[in-house]
Design a protein around this motif. Sequence first.
Motif, PDB file in Angstrom:
ATOM      1  N   UNK A 198       0.863  -1.181   0.000  1.00 14.86           N
ATOM      2  CA  UNK A 198       0.000   0.000   0.000  1.00 14.86           C
ATOM      3  C   UNK A 198       0.899   1.229   0.000  1.00 14.86           C
ATOM      4  N   UNK A 199       1.050   1.857  -1.162  1.00 12.48           N
ATOM      5  CA  UNK A 199       1.998   2.965  -1.284  1.00 12.48           C
ATOM      6  C   UNK A 199       1.641   4.138  -0.382  1.00 12.48           C
ATOM      7  N   UNK A 200       0.373   4.373  -0.187  1.00 16.61           N
ATOM      8  CA  UNK A 200      -0.037   5.471   0.697  1.00 16.61           C
ATOM      9  C   UNK A 200       0.395   5.198   2.134  1.00 16.61           C
ATOM     10  N   UNK A 201       0.234   3.962   2.579  1.00 16.82           N
ATOM     11  CA  UNK A 201       0.654   3.590   3.921  1.00 16.82           C
ATOM     12  C   UNK A 201       2.181   3.699   4.062  1.00 16.82           C
ATOM     13  N   UNK A 202       2.891   3.283   3.033  1.00 14.82           N
ATOM     14  CA  UNK A 202       4.361   3.364   3.072  1.00 14.82           C
ATOM     15  C   UNK A 202       4.808   4.811   3.223  1.00 14.82           C
ATOM     16  N   UNK A 203       4.240   5.712   2.451  1.00 20.45           N
ATOM     17  CA  UNK A 203       4.636   7.126   2.542  1.00 20.45           C
ATOM     18  C   UNK A 203       4.273   7.719   3.899  1.00 20.45           C
ATOM     19  N   UNK A 204       3.118   7.362   4.425  1.00 21.45           N
ATOM     20  CA  UNK A 204       2.698   7.883   5.733  1.00 21.45           C
ATOM     21  C   UNK A 204       3.655   7.403   6.831  1.00 21.45           C
ATOM     22  N   UNK A 205       3.970   6.114   6.816  1.00 18.51           N
ATOM     23  CA  UNK A 205       4.889   5.574   7.815  1.00 18.51           C
ATOM     24  C   UNK A 205       6.291   6.158   7.650  1.00 18.51           C
ATOM     25  N   UNK A 214       9.041   0.323   5.056  1.00 22.31           N
ATOM     26  CA  UNK A 214       8.317  -0.685   4.284  1.00 22.31           C
ATOM     27  C   UNK A 214       7.679  -1.759   5.157  1.00 22.31           C
ATOM     28  N   UNK A 215       7.719  -1.590   6.467  1.00 19.80           N
ATOM     29  CA  UNK A 215       7.285  -2.668   7.359  1.00 19.80           C
ATOM     30  C   UNK A 215       5.827  -3.061   7.158  1.00 19.80           C
ATOM     31  N   UNK A 216       4.992  -2.113   6.746  1.00 18.65           N
ATOM     32  CA  UNK A 216       3.576  -2.432   6.572  1.00 18.65           C
ATOM     33  C   UNK A 216       3.355  -3.478   5.478  1.00 18.65           C
ATOM     34  N   UNK A 217       4.275  -3.559   4.536  1.00 17.22           N
ATOM     35  CA  UNK A 217       4.149  -4.540   3.455  1.00 17.22           C
ATOM     36  C   UNK A 217       4.350  -5.964   3.958  1.00 17.22           C
ATOM     37  N   UNK A 218       4.950  -6.089   5.153  1.00 13.80           N
ATOM     38  CA  UNK A 218       5.326  -7.408   5.673  1.00 13.80           C
ATOM     39  C   UNK A 218       4.551  -7.774   6.937  1.00 13.80           C
ATOM     40  N   UNK A 240      24.039 -18.079  12.821  1.00 11.59           N
ATOM     41  CA  UNK A 240      24.150 -16.777  13.481  1.00 11.59           C
ATOM     42  C   UNK A 240      23.197 -15.803  12.801  1.00 11.59           C
ATOM     43  N   UNK A 241      22.293 -15.219  13.587  1.00 10.49           N
ATOM     44  CA  UNK A 241      21.357 -14.217  13.082  1.00 10.49           C
ATOM     45  C   UNK A 241      21.713 -12.862  13.673  1.00 10.49           C
ATOM     46  N   UNK A 242      21.750 -11.830  12.832  1.00 11.32           N
ATOM     47  CA  UNK A 242      22.085 -10.474  13.259  1.00 11.32           C
ATOM     48  C   UNK A 242      20.946  -9.556  12.851  1.00 11.32           C
ATOM     49  N   UNK A 243      20.350  -8.863  13.838  1.00 13.19           N
ATOM     50  CA  UNK A 243      19.175  -8.049  13.554  1.00 13.19           C
ATOM     51  C   UNK A 243      19.287  -6.676  14.203  1.00 13.19           C
ATOM     52  N   UNK A 244      18.400  -5.779  13.790  1.00 13.13           N
ATOM     53  CA  UNK A 244      18.414  -4.395  14.254  1.00 13.13           C
ATOM     54  C   UNK A 244      17.057  -4.003  14.826  1.00 13.13           C
ATOM     55  N   UNK A 245      17.090  -3.167  15.871  1.00 12.10           N
ATOM     56  CA  UNK A 245      15.855  -2.720  16.504  1.00 12.10           C
ATOM     57  C   UNK A 245      15.156  -1.609  15.757  1.00 12.10           C
ATOM     58  N   UNK A 246      15.885  -0.902  14.893  1.00 15.12           N
ATOM     59  CA  UNK A 246      15.289   0.202  14.132  1.00 15.12           C
ATOM     60  C   UNK A 246      15.287  -0.162  12.649  1.00 15.12           C
ATOM     61  N   UNK A 247      14.847  -1.376  12.374  1.00 19.88           N
ATOM     62  CA  UNK A 247      14.787  -1.888  11.005  1.00 19.88           C
ATOM     63  C   UNK A 247      13.475  -1.424  10.375  1.00 19.88           C
ATOM     64  N   UNK A 248      13.567  -0.501   9.437  1.00 17.07           N
ATOM     65  CA  UNK A 248      12.374   0.036   8.789  1.00 17.07           C
ATOM     66  C   UNK A 248      11.969  -0.756   7.549  1.00 17.07           C
ATOM     67  N   UNK A 249      12.801  -1.690   7.149  1.00 18.16           N
ATOM     68  CA  UNK A 249      12.506  -2.454   5.934  1.00 18.16           C
ATOM     69  C   UNK A 249      11.482  -3.550   6.212  1.00 18.16           C
ATOM     70  N   UNK A 250      11.805  -4.409   7.176  1.00 11.68           N
ATOM     71  CA  UNK A 250      10.877  -5.491   7.512  1.00 11.68           C
ATOM     72  C   UNK A 250      11.182  -6.001   8.922  1.00 11.68           C
TER      73      UNK A 250
END
Length: 326
Positions: A198-205, A214-218, A240-250
């Motif tokens: 939802x492109x509108x949701x992506x721009x709003x977020x 892009x998190x809303x897409x996932x 080994x998994x490496x992750x981030x707390x401020x991940x805006x992608x997914x």
Amino acid sequence: QHNQGRDIRGSGDKPPIYNLTPTTGAVMKTHSSTPAAPDETASYAQDGLTAEFYRGRQDAVSDQAVIILGGSDGNFKTTQQFAAAFADHGLNTLALPYYGQPHLPKDLAQIPVETVETAAGWLHRRGFTRIGIWGISMGAQLALLAASLIPAIGRVAAVSPLDVCVQGLQVSPRKRLLDCSAFTWRGQDLPYCPLRMNRRRVWRDSLKSLGLNMRSCYRSVATAEEEARIKIENINGAILLLTAGYDLMWPAHPSAQRMMRRLQRKHFAHPYSEQSYLHAGHFLFPDLPHIKKPFAATPLVYAKEHARSSRDAFEATVRFFREWAD
């Protein structure tokens, strides 16, 4: 025989298997602005794949090599520089594209996991009997999928992964979801988790978070069907998994947490660990002068923390693969 690693969020409560303590950056070497040249090139015409091999520059283990997978931007030059950076720290690496080349899919759709299998065979024929794999973002998803399907892969590190196979995506001329899986195996689509764009949701977020979000897409990833989940319990070695707390992608961190629980339920026989960084973004890799980061790579509000976390994640990855030799 497991551990959730040093989780800066505070959810990890078990002693670490790997020495993943914070560092001061002493392991990181100073890099020049000139990318390193590969030691060997594989061509599709001669070898059945396109790839660049980089020999470890210091104390490299002679029988060990790591396949390197970049993200969804499809920039093979960036993947090459990931591989060169790890080679500078003693790892034999093979930079491998999985789409966007003449003989590969042009979109993030129906990508054959056999591309990784061919790369593993190429390495094995050159005397590498212990083959690991590292991937970031979409490449992390492929790394986990490949390791779960290819017994020759004996160790995997995944940066900002998902725990599902996702829906295929047309990249150009306009991004849109396709009615197929992102990945295939033996000519068949792998079961996938449908996405919502939802492109509108992506721009709003994105306006709210001061970065492309892009998190809303996932959102459907959390409730995906079991058949779409990556069968990581079939991996033939440490994870080994490496992750981030401020991940805006997914939602990589929730995905990693589910994978930790899954491995525990399945009584996984090999070591596994998640390392999470609260104030870091999706692109957890050091800021090297010749690597162009993709969009939404670094959270502007946590730039310094992200830089420190990226260095720490890199160093943890080097140790993870080098400890394989012990």
